[in-house]
Design a protein around this motif. Structure first.
Motif, PDB file in Angstrom:
ATOM      1  N   HIS B  16       0.829  -1.204   0.000  1.00 29.00           N
ATOM      2  CA  HIS B  16       0.000   0.000   0.000  1.00 29.00           C
ATOM      3  C   HIS B  16       0.857   1.245   0.000  1.00 29.00           C
ATOM      4  CE1 HIS B  16      -3.446   2.554   1.024  1.00 29.00           C
ATOM      5  NE2 HIS B  16      -2.627   3.184   1.834  1.00 29.00           N
ATOM      6  N   LEU B  17       1.964   1.181   0.735  1.00 26.99           N
ATOM      7  CA  LEU B  17       2.798   2.374   0.917  1.00 26.99           C
ATOM      8  C   LEU B  17       3.746   2.593  -0.246  1.00 26.99           C
ATOM      9  CD1 LEU B  17       2.491   4.164   3.291  1.00 26.99           C
ATOM     10  CD2 LEU B  17       4.570   3.263   4.245  1.00 26.99           C
ATOM     11  N   VAL B  20       3.034   5.292  -2.603  1.00 32.93           N
ATOM     12  CA  VAL B  20       3.188   6.605  -1.982  1.00 32.93           C
ATOM     13  C   VAL B  20       4.657   6.983  -1.915  1.00 32.93           C
ATOM     14  CG1 VAL B  20       2.910   7.906   0.144  1.00 32.93           C
ATOM     15  CG2 VAL B  20       1.070   6.438  -0.659  1.00 32.93           C
ATOM     16  N   LEU B  23       5.960   7.628  -5.346  1.00 30.83           N
ATOM     17  CA  LEU B  23       5.449   8.910  -5.833  1.00 30.83           C
ATOM     18  C   LEU B  23       6.175  10.065  -5.158  1.00 30.83           C
ATOM     19  CD1 LEU B  23       3.346   9.594  -7.892  1.00 30.83           C
ATOM     20  CD2 LEU B  23       1.644   9.790  -6.084  1.00 30.83           C
ATOM     21  N   ILE B 299       7.643   9.441   6.307  1.00 30.68           N
ATOM     22  CA  ILE B 299       6.922   8.253   5.848  1.00 30.68           C
ATOM     23  C   ILE B 299       7.239   7.062   6.753  1.00 30.68           C
ATOM     24  CG2 ILE B 299       6.779   6.547   3.990  1.00 30.68           C
ATOM     25  CD1 ILE B 299       6.921   8.707   1.982  1.00 30.68           C
TER      26      ILE B 299
END
Lengths: 294, 319, 516
Positions: B16-17, B20, B23, B299
């Motif tokens: 899922h991460l 992110v 990106l 993060i």
């Protein structure tokens, strides 16, 4: 369908009456609004209210303590601190409003679309939002300013870009809540286009948390503008922004530490007013929300 | 069995991460194209000769498609190569390695202070809902969120460092030079930074505590004769640990931003002062490196926070 | 941290071989307190600048010299108070004819990497200064056609035109000698691994944080340096730097603003406060827009109240600048004193005569730090009073220099001029049409000839007269608006002994020692 009791609300209740009731019950909101109103007035009428020009220097009156001639003393070039504080108000307010305006313009439409359209649009937008929110705002603002060039407008646009994902996320989750409401189905059954649906029934109902967040982000924008001006990436001299005044006061801290307080307290009071207003609004919307749940 | 679920969860989180994180790195890479003008000039420095600019263009392959350039850059980053400063020629990675501990020390200190003071404050307020203490502490908290932390820092320097000489006015020392000295240097900056954190934690947790205290099962426990504080510490703590962790994740992000100006006030050689100097001097590789590292840390912290939340409150895992 | 064992061994071998010769040729430097000062200690300095480069030929700013002088020496040294040339790495020099300069070099000097300093090494450095694309001293060496190593310890300069100022030029950046072997070995990396002949050897440079040096045990002057090492802590804000010294975290802070005097006086620190030739002018681009009209430039000069500027920015303690040199300098010319007294009415008249009766708009640039901002604000307010509206674009130091001198985007720049060792070199750098520090790219009639005349006569009195003529041309044409000379104000703990300020305003630590 059971009849909805119509005497919940007084028949002549208007928005104005509701607002007045709210302010009477919540003294913090009233105080905050009064302060912000006074500040706005000060900002608009600065040339009429301020005792001196913010840029007139008086070499014989440098770094003076408060006196009858200068109520808040003078800075290191003999400029009247009170006048600079007053003229700094419109600049600081303009900066916050610019940042928040940019954030809203960029974030709300994106959030609306993502929340309403769902699917891959939502997936992509959500990922982008999550990514941008892992960038500490001021670091990004400084980086963007470093790229675009020093100046207040560039800096606050950068801050606005940093705010946009927060607005987008809020709008998106509100839109997702609201889109299943009856009145949306009704609009769709009338054949309204998605754009019309997003604008008409959804947006106004999704706005409440956005309004609350706006006040909170206004406070943050103020603090960020002060920080950027303090490190030299904000407004250009000789215009007085509160952050720039703090920077100059810091440079003279060893000789005249009192100069730190007027701009610092002005920033604190204004941010406090924004935050207090936001909390009160949140409480109002929470209450209204709960009573709507039939 | 627990191991299987744990791995399953970890894999899900990473999957899922990953987009992110990827990106985020792409955004950081893309900052190069945000700068007006020729990217080669941005990387070579404005005083570079035409020949040097051409060298840079070939070296970084700036004529190739963006995705290829990005992949190259990412590969370099993975090997620890963050390019060199345009001004001084020092490798960005080593500059960051020197400065990051100073920043981390302050942020960690501020976080710890925020928790140590914020949590008891929120508990005390939640145990006396509607009282004068409750109102006043929340009012103080509101102020804490609104105060510019670098202004607070200035006032602290003025009183404690200059008038009383209790704490140093400037700089930082490495932990290797002595824990005591390092802590003395960190004290004022961390305190200045923590005002916001204390206030945020106090407010968020007070609401969370008040909500849990109002829950039906708590009424049962009270009926059984348990005092409110016992209830809080034994039963409710678990329920508020999730909001607490979430706030910590949020704070970590905010503190990394606020520490920038604090570092300037105290002349601390950390990541914050590094990025400001680099931005003023248009030293692009340094700006890019600093943003990358900060984002990576935020993060990572949020990943840990997320994981802990799921461990503490299984309901989230099922959501 | 000391020199590595290999370095030490290399130097020892060389040193032993040349020791005998060294004893015969050692220059006797009159350091009177040599016996009384203590050896040892690391001096911790709060310094306000980051080096632009530790490569002496490529660096661009005056702040670099604090970092360069510990490591590098010049062919020609300079007297601290008069800036007159005296022997450095060169023992003597002479002009057999006006276009030839022969220099004899010391024979006992080794670089920190053990390689010898000789004619070939000197030639390598000068060639680099002349030819390398990144050289910052090309303009300084413009009069040199070529240089040859005419003996093992001798070099000869062949000039394009007579230039009596060349030894003075070689006492400045152009004369700093670096190790050719190290430059070959490190290439571009030499800027982070500087190797010279100076009293200390470079140890490390942490960006915007720390630059460290440790003793060169084989320095050519026996008994020096006193200090075991120097640590420059880079603290951009002078107030923070002063606080660090008061708090005992540093021993020395340089380049304080005069406005900090009350704090220094209260603190009990020792200090030096002396004139320097560093000057704050309003640089003008006199080929651009309204500034091309001499009346506008004269108006600007009359519009500035230098006394008020001095009082606002320096408590009135700096020396007012009418020309390019302070009173203490031998090339100071009294003829241009008070040429443009403060006279706002006259300024307005001049502007009206030039067609700007309703005022005019000019653009200015300069650095963003608070002290620079204060200076800009004083100037802007004074010019506003005569109708000159200034649009300010504050940038980083490098960017403001680039924007004004290279991109020619602004009419005016307010930034410090550090000066040159030789007065002719100063005028050359400031006003010659080819100089990188002349944004306009043009020079007034007669300037070139007057400057050449000042470079052709050896006698100091005659040179002073010739330079006076150059000063007159500069002043008559109002080529810049000189404001004040920046006094050198340094504060340090009482343990610091032997610090000598100089007219250059650059930091030299050769004579400094630390009482423990």
């Amino acid at each position: 369908m059971t009849a909805i009791s119509v005497d919940i609300l007084p028949p002549t209740d208007t928005a104005l009456r509701r607002a007045r009731r709210w302010l009477k019950s919540d003294w913090r909101a009233a105080a905050a609004l009064a302060y912000l109103g006074a500040l706005l007035l000060l900002a608009l009428l600065a040339p009429l209210i301020a005792p001196y020009s913010p840029t007139t220097q008086d070499i014989n009156a440098m770094l003076q303590d408060p006196s009858a001639a200068h109520w808040l003393g003078t800075d290191d070039l003999g400029r009247d601190t009170l006048s600079r504080l007053i003229y700094g108000a419109p600049i600081s307010l303009f900066a916050c409003l610019l940042a928040v305006a940019v954030g809203l313009t960029l974030g709300v439409p994106v959030g609306l679309c993502a929340g309403y359209l769902g699917g891959w649009v939502d997936a992509v937008v959500s990922r982008v939002i999550e990514t941008m929110m892992s960038f500490p705002g001021i670091v990004l603002a400084i980086g963007v300013t470093g790229a675009l060039g020093i100046g207040l407008i560039n800096a606050m646009i950068a801050v606005g870009i940093v705010f946009a994902p927060e607005f987008a996320r809020l709008t998106r989750s509100q839109t997702m809540l609201v889109r299943h409401e009856l009145y949306v189905d009704a609009a769709r059954s009338f054949g309204a286009s998605p754009a019309r649906i997003m604008l008409r029934p959804i947006l106004p109902n999704a706005l409440q948390p956005v309004v609350v967040q706006t006040t909170i982000l206004l406070a943050i924008a103020l603090l960020v503008e002060a920080s950027l001006s303090f490190v030299g990436l904000g407004i250009q001299p000789p215009y007085p922004s509160w952050g720039a005044m703090l920077a100059r006061a810091y440079a003279n801290m060893d000789i005249a530490s009192a100069q730190m307080y007027p701009p610092g307290l002005a920033i604190l009071a204004t941010a406090l007013a924004f935050n207090a207003l936001g909390e009160s609004l949140r409480a109002v919307f929470d209450r209204a929300g709960r009573s709507d749940a039939v | 069995m627990a191991l299987y679920w744990g791995l399953h969860w970890a894999l899900k989180r990473i999957l899922h991460l990953a987009p992110v994180a990827l990106l985020a790195t792409f955004f950081v890479f893309g900052m190069l194209y945000l700068v007006p003008g020729d990217p080669a000039v941005t990387l070579a420095g404005e005083n570079a000769s035409v020949q040097h600019i051409q060298e840079i263009r070939t070296l970084y392959g700036l004529d190739r498609p963006i995705v290829v350039q990005y992949a190259d850059w990412l590969g370099n980053v993975a090997h620890g190569n963050l390019s060199v400063s345009l001004l001084s020629g020092e490798p960005v990675a080593s500059e960051i390695a020197h400065r990051l501990p100073n920043t981390l020390l302050i942020v960690a200190g501020a976080l710890i202070l925020s928790i140590l003071i914020g949590v008891p404050l929120s508990v005390a307020a939640a145990l006396r809902p509607g009282s004068r203490f409750d109102h006043w502490s929340m009012a103080v908290a509101s102020t804490g969120v609104s105060v510019p932390s670098f202004w607070l820092a200035m006032t602290l320097v003025s009183f404690f460092a200059l008038d009383f000489h209790w704490f140093p006015a400037t700089g930082a020392t490495a932990l290797s030079d002595g824990v005591g000295e390092a802590l003395r240097h960190v004290a004022l900056p961390a305190v200045a930074l923590s005002a916001n954190g204390i206030a945020t934690i106090a407010r968020q947790l007070r609401t969370a505590f008040a909500d849990t205290l109002a829950a039906p099962y708590v009424r049962t426990l009270r009926a059984k004769g348990l005092s409110p504080s016992a209830i809080l510490w034994k039963h409710c703590l678990k329920n508020v640990s999730v909001p607490l962790l979430t706030v910590i994740g949020l704070l970590a992000n905010r503190l990394f931003g606020a520490t920038i100006v604090i570092e300037i006030v105290f002349a601390i050689p950390g990541i914050g002062s590094m990025v400001v100097n680099a931005a003023i001097n248009k030293d692009f590789p340094v700006v890019q490196g600093a943003v990358l590292v900060t984002v990576a840390i935020v993060i990572a912290i949020n990943l840990v926070v997320d994981g802990l939340c799921r461990v503490l409150d299984p309901r989230i895992a099922r959501a | 941290m000391r020199l590595t064992e290999t370095q030490k061994a290399a130097i020892t071998r060389r040193a032993m071989m040349t020791a005998t010769l060294g004893a015969l040729t050692a220059a006797s430097v009159p350091y009177g307190a040599l016996a009384a000062q203590k050896r040892g200690g690391i001096l911790r300095i709060s310094y306000g600048f980051q080096p632009t480069s530790l490569d002496p030929t490529f660096g661009r700013q005056g702040g670099d010299f604090g970092f360069l002088y510990p490591v590098f020496e010049t062919l020609v040294d300079w007297e601290p108070q008069s800036l007159q040339p005296k022997p450095g790495l060169a023992t003597s020099w002479a002009f057999p004819d006006p276009k030839t300069l022969v220099m004899k070099l010391r024979e006992d000097v080794v670089f920190h990497d053990g390689t010898p300093f000789d004619g070939a090494a000197a030639k390598y450095n000068i060639d680099r200064g002349l030819n390398d694309a990144k050289s910052a001293v090309k303009a300084d060496l413009a009069s040199v056609e070529r240089v040859e190593a005419s003996g093992k310890h001798e070099i000869t300069f062949h000039l394009k035109r007579p230039n009596i100022a060349l030894p003075g030029i070689l006492s400045d950046r152009a004369g700093l000698m670096a190790s050719p072997a190290a430059m070959e070995k490190f290439g571009d990396g030499f800027a982070r691994n500087p190797i010279g002949t100076g009293p200390w050897a470079f140890v490390q440079w942490r960006d915007n944080e720390l630059v460290s040096y440790r003793r060169n045990d084989y320095y050519r002057i026996k008994g020096l340096p006193y200090l075991d090492g120097i640590d420059f802590h880079i603290i951009a804000d002078a107030n923070t730097g002063l606080r660090s010294v008061i708090a005992g975290e540093n021993d020395f802070v340089q380049s304080l603003s005069t406005a900090q005097k009350p704090v220094v006086d209260k603190s009990g620190l020792a200090y030096t406060f002396s004139t320097s030739q560093a000057m704050f002018p309003l640089w003008l681009n006199y080929a651009k827009g309204p500034l091309a009209d001499i009346r506008v430039r004269q108006a600007l000069n009359h519009a500035i109240d230098r006394d008020a500027y001095n009082k606002a920015t320096a408590l009135g303690l700096n020396e007012i600048a009418w020309g390019v040199f302070p009173k203490a300098h031998w090339a100071y010319s009294a003829g241009v004193d008070k040429a443009y007294l403060y006279n706002p009415d006259k300024a307005k008249q001049l502007l009206a005569a030039a067609g700007f009766a309703n005022g005019l708009d000019l653009s200015m640039t300069g650095p963003t730090d608070q002290r620079s901002t204060q200076r800009q604000e004083v100037v802007m307010e004074q010019l506003k009073a005569v109708g000159v509206r200034i649009k300010l674009t504050a940038l980083s130091v490098n960017d403001s220099i680039k924007a004004f001198f290279y991109d020619k985007q602004h009419d005016m720049l307010l930034i410090l001029w550090g000066g040159r060792a030789d007065p002719s070199a100063t005028y050359d750098a400031l006003f010659s049409k080819g100089s990188p520090f002349n944004a306009s790219g043009v020079e007034p009639d007669g300037f070139g000839d007057a400057l050449a005349a000042s470079q052709a006569v050896p006698d100091l009195k005659q040179r002073a007269a010739a330079l006076g003529k150059v000063a007159q041309i500069v002043s008559d044409n109002a080529l810049m608006v000189p404001l004040v000379f920046d006094a050198q104000y340094n504060a340090f703990t009482k343990a610091v002994q032997g610090f000598e300020p100089n007219l250059f305003g650059r930091m030299r630590l050769d004579t400094v020692s630390l009482e423990s």
